[in-house]
Write an enzyme that holds these catalytic residues in place. Sequence first.
Site, mmCIF file in Angstrom:
data_model
loop_
_atom_site.group_PDB
_atom_site.id
_atom_site.type_symbol
_atom_site.label_atom_id
_atom_site.label_comp_id
_atom_site.label_asym_id
_atom_site.label_seq_id
_atom_site.Cartn_x
_atom_site.Cartn_y
_atom_site.Cartn_z
ATOM 1 N N GLY A 13 -5.899 0.210 -8.115
ATOM 2 C CA GLY A 13 -5.311 0.026 -6.782
ATOM 3 C C GLY A 13 -5.687 1.096 -5.772
ATOM 4 O O GLY A 13 -5.712 0.839 -4.580
ATOM 5 N N GLU A 14 -5.950 2.311 -6.202
ATOM 6 C CA GLU A 14 -6.129 3.398 -5.238
ATOM 7 C C GLU A 14 -7.520 4.044 -5.258
ATOM 8 O O GLU A 14 -7.981 4.536 -4.237
ATOM 9 C CB GLU A 14 -5.085 4.512 -5.459
ATOM 10 C CG GLU A 14 -3.813 4.029 -6.089
ATOM 11 C CD GLU A 14 -2.546 4.201 -5.278
ATOM 12 O OE1 GLU A 14 -2.550 4.835 -4.225
ATOM 13 O OE2 GLU A 14 -1.523 3.666 -5.741
ATOM 14 N N ILE A 48 1.738 -7.056 -5.026
ATOM 15 C CA ILE A 48 1.622 -6.761 -3.595
ATOM 16 C C ILE A 48 0.270 -7.223 -3.055
ATOM 17 O O ILE A 48 -0.218 -6.719 -2.049
ATOM 18 C CB ILE A 48 1.878 -5.261 -3.329
ATOM 19 C CG1 ILE A 48 0.894 -4.378 -4.107
ATOM 20 C CG2 ILE A 48 3.301 -4.893 -3.708
ATOM 21 C CD1 ILE A 48 1.059 -2.869 -3.813
ATOM 22 N N LYS A 50 -7.073 1.338 -16.797
ATOM 23 C CA LYS A 50 -6.462 2.414 -16.007
ATOM 24 C C LYS A 50 -5.849 1.970 -14.691
ATOM 25 O O LYS A 50 -5.036 2.698 -14.121
ATOM 26 C CB LYS A 50 -7.506 3.487 -15.719
ATOM 27 C CG LYS A 50 -7.983 4.262 -16.946
ATOM 28 C CD LYS A 50 -9.065 5.245 -16.538
ATOM 29 C CE LYS A 50 -9.485 6.142 -17.698
ATOM 30 N NZ LYS A 50 -10.630 6.991 -17.305
ATOM 31 N N GLY A 51 -6.264 0.841 -14.142
ATOM 32 C CA GLY A 51 -5.719 0.442 -12.831
ATOM 33 C C GLY A 51 -6.637 0.873 -11.709
ATOM 34 O O GLY A 51 -7.229 1.951 -11.742
ATOM 35 N N PHE A 78 0.813 -1.228 0.000
ATOM 36 C CA PHE A 78 0.000 0.000 0.000
ATOM 37 C C PHE A 78 0.837 1.264 0.000
ATOM 38 O O PHE A 78 0.396 2.311 0.463
ATOM 39 C CB PHE A 78 -0.950 -0.005 1.205
ATOM 40 C CG PHE A 78 -1.711 -1.297 1.366
ATOM 41 C CD1 PHE A 78 -2.750 -1.591 0.505
ATOM 42 C CD2 PHE A 78 -1.372 -2.219 2.343
ATOM 43 C CE1 PHE A 78 -3.440 -2.788 0.625
ATOM 44 C CE2 PHE A 78 -2.064 -3.420 2.468
ATOM 45 C CZ PHE A 78 -3.100 -3.709 1.607
ATOM 46 N N ARG A 92 -11.090 -0.172 -19.034
ATOM 47 C CA ARG A 92 -11.377 -1.593 -19.175
ATOM 48 C C ARG A 92 -10.873 -2.347 -17.949
ATOM 49 O O ARG A 92 -9.747 -2.144 -17.505
ATOM 50 C CB ARG A 92 -10.662 -2.101 -20.409
ATOM 51 C CG ARG A 92 -11.052 -3.506 -20.768
ATOM 52 C CD ARG A 92 -10.672 -3.756 -22.210
ATOM 53 N NE ARG A 92 -11.060 -5.097 -22.599
ATOM 54 C CZ ARG A 92 -10.670 -5.652 -23.735
ATOM 55 N NH1 ARG A 92 -9.897 -4.967 -24.562
ATOM 56 N NH2 ARG A 92 -11.057 -6.871 -24.035
HETATM 57 MO MO1 MOS Z 1 0.522 2.986 -3.716
HETATM 58 S S1 MOS Z 1 0.487 4.393 -2.229
HETATM 59 O O1 MOS Z 1 1.508 3.795 -4.860
HETATM 60 O O2 MOS Z 1 1.162 1.518 -3.141
#
Ligand code: MOS
Length: 759
Positions: A720-721, A481, A717-718, A256, A644
Amino acid sequence: MIAKPRIPDLLPEPGGPVGRPVPRVDGRLKVTGAARYAAEHPVPGLLHGYVVSAAIARGRITGIDTAAALAVPGVIEVFTHRNRPDLARFDRTWQDGDAPRGSPFRPLCDDEVQFSLQPVALVVADSPETARYAARLVEVTYEAREHRTDLHAHRHDSFTPGKAKGGFEPPPPPRGDPDRALALADVRIDARYTQATEHHNPMEMHATTAVYHDDGTLTVYDKTQGAQNTRSYICKVFGLPASAVRVLNPFVGGAFGSGLRPQHQLFLAVMAATQLRRPVRVELSRPQMFSFGHRPETIQRVALGARRDGRLTALIHEAVQESSRHETYVEIVVNWSGQQYRCDNVRLDYRLVRLDRATPLDQRAPGAATGVPAIEMAMDELAFALDVDPVDLRLRNYTDTDPNTGKPFSSKELRACFAQGAERFGWARRRPRPRSMRDGRELIGWGVAAGVWDAMQGRATARAVLGLDGRLTVSSATADIGTGTYTVMSQIAAEVLGLPVEAVTFRLGDSDLPTAPIEGGSWTVSTVGSAVKAVCDRVRARLFDLASAMDGAPLGGAGARDVTFAGGHIVVTADPVRRVSLTDVMRSGGLPAIEEEAMSLPYMVARSRHTLGTHSAVFAEVRVDEDLGTVRVTRVVSAIAAGRIINPRTAASQISGAVVWGIGMALEEETIFDHTLGRCMNHDLAEYHVPVNADVPEIDVIFVDERDTVVNPLGAKGVGEIGIVGVPAAIANAIFHATGVRVRDLPITLDKILMRQEE
Ligand code: MOS
C-alpha cells in the site's frame, strides 16, 4: 492452538489463485454504481447536516447568531457549543486507536478555536441544499488571539518528542563522530530540503450517515479505515455499549490514512442523530477536506561525507516537522537513512514545532514519503559530485544488515530492483552529464531513487463458514479502501482450501465481524491475510480428519502431507484417482456446515530478530521546456520488492496509483497558507493541484522475486505505501539531470526551475 503442525505452514506453491492477476471481485459492483459509499445509503426521513467552519486560526467564539439560519424553512436545528449535549470530558475518552499523545480535538466542545476551518456549528435541515444555504446565515463573531502557522518562521522553537504512541521508533543514538567525519570527508554534500503541507483529497469526501433507531441503537455508515475503531470512539464519547452501535464501511472511496482516525463529521452526525432521534448525514464539502489532518510540512538537513571511491563516511539527517498545540503527532522521517546505507558516523535527529493548525495525519507512507526523498536527493547530489553513477553509488553503500539495529533484513531484494528496473528503463544509455540529453527545446532527464517502507503486522481474527453448497464465507472487520482487500482475501482462502475464487465470499466493513485493526500501514495482507490463512487451515484440518475417518477410506490412509486440496476435493497427490469432494466429507460427518474462527499468529520471535521492510528502485524520465520551465514526467519504471505478491493486478494498481501521487508530491501538491490569516488559501481542487490524466505517463511496475519466510505464513509484505516513497526524489533527480538545476523544495514548480536557471 491454531494451525496444527501437520498442515504445511507456508502457503502451498503456485498453482492456485494466489499469485494470479485475479480481477477485483467487487469490480462489477463498483463500475455499475451498486457499491454504496458512506453518503449513499438510502435512509427514509434522512436529515442533512452542514458544517460551519471557523474563520480564525486561534481565539474564542464571542457570539453565534443562529436566528437567521433557524428561520429558513426546512431547517431543523443549529448545533453549537452552547446547545450540544454534555459529553465525555477526559482525553482518554476521545482518543481513538490511532490517536497521538495529547488532547484530541472535540467538535463544538467549547468557545475555543484551535485551528482555521475548525467546525463551530452544524446546521441540520431536511435537504442538503437547505442546510448548506442556512449554514451561510450563521453569524459567528470571534476574539482572535495571536496564532502561528508558519513552520519556517518558528522552526527554531522546536522540541524532541518523547515516547510516542503506536509504532513510532525514535531515531537511534548517534554512531561514531559524524561532524568530524563530515569535516574530514573527501567530498561533502550539506543541504536543506523542504516539502510543503499536503492535504488528503481522496475521491470520496468524508461522510457519515448516522441512523438512530427507536430503541436507542445506532447504525452508522462512516468513511473510515476501521469500523471497530469508529465504533469504540462513538461508544466512549457518547457513553454507549458496543452492542448499541454498528458501524458499516463496506466500500471506501480512497482513504490513504485520512480514515485512520475518526474525523469530525462522524461526531457531528452521531451527535445530531442522537439529539434529534432522527437519521442524520454529514458530508464534508471539498474545501472542508482541508479542515482536518494533513501530511505535515517538513524542513530537513542532509549532510553526507564520502571518500573518493563513494563510500559514505558521514551521514547526518535532521528533520523539523509541525505538530498541533493540542496533540503530539510524530512520524518516522529520518531513521530510514540510517537503515538504508552503511556508514560508521551517523546522526539522525527529529524535532517538532507546535503550530495552530489541525493535528497532522498519516498520509500514504507517512514519514518515509517525506524523509526518503531528502536522503535520495542528497545521494544524487553526492553521485554527481563524485562523478559516479547514482545506481552504482547506492550499491557501493548497500547493506544487508540494518545498521540502526544490527539486525539482518528478513529479505531485501533491492539489488534486484536496481538491476531489473535499470534494465527495463534502459539506464545504461544515460549520459551522465546534466543537460546532455535533449529533443528540440526540451531537455530530457533521467533520475533514480530508492524507496523503503515497513512490513508491519498486527493481530486480527477471521471466521470461516463452509456450507454444503461448497461455498466458503470468510469474514473479518477489516476495510477495503480501494486496495483490493476483498479480492486478495478471497484468493488466500481459495488457495488454502483448493476452491475456485468464485466459491469464496469475503465479508468486511462491519464492526460486528471478528476483530481486525484499522486498515493502514500496508499491514492488511500480512495481518488479516494471516488470519484468513489460519482459519482456513483449521477448516482444512477438520475436513482432512473427517475424510480420514470416512467409511471406505477414500484417501486410502494417506497422511495430511500426502494430499492436495484442489477443485473442491481432497486429492491424494501421488494417486489422484483417490479423491473425495469436500461436500461428501461434510455429509459423511453429518455436518451442514463447518465453522471455525482463528487469530493471526505473527511469527513474533522470528520477526523480532529481523528488520522487516519493503524496498523499491524508481527510475523516472522528465522533459523540461527550457524556456518555460514546465516539467512533464514521460516515463516511470518502479521495481518493487515486497515478498510474495498475492495479486499482481491489484498490487500493480497500488504501485501505479502511488507513482501518480509521487508525481503530485514532486511537481504539484502544496497547501498554501496565508500566515496573516493562519488559513490555507487553495482549499479546492481548482487551486490545490493534483495530477490529472494528462500529467500521468506510462508507468511500468516490476515485482522482483523475493522469498521471505519470516514476515508471516504468506511470505507477503503488503504494497500500500512503498509505491510512493522513491518517486519524488527520482523525479527531482531527473529534473537536475535534465537542467543542471537542483531544486530541493517540493513541489518543484516551474518558477523554482526558472529562477535557479537564472542564477
Ligand atoms: Mo496508510 S497512511 O496507513 O492509509
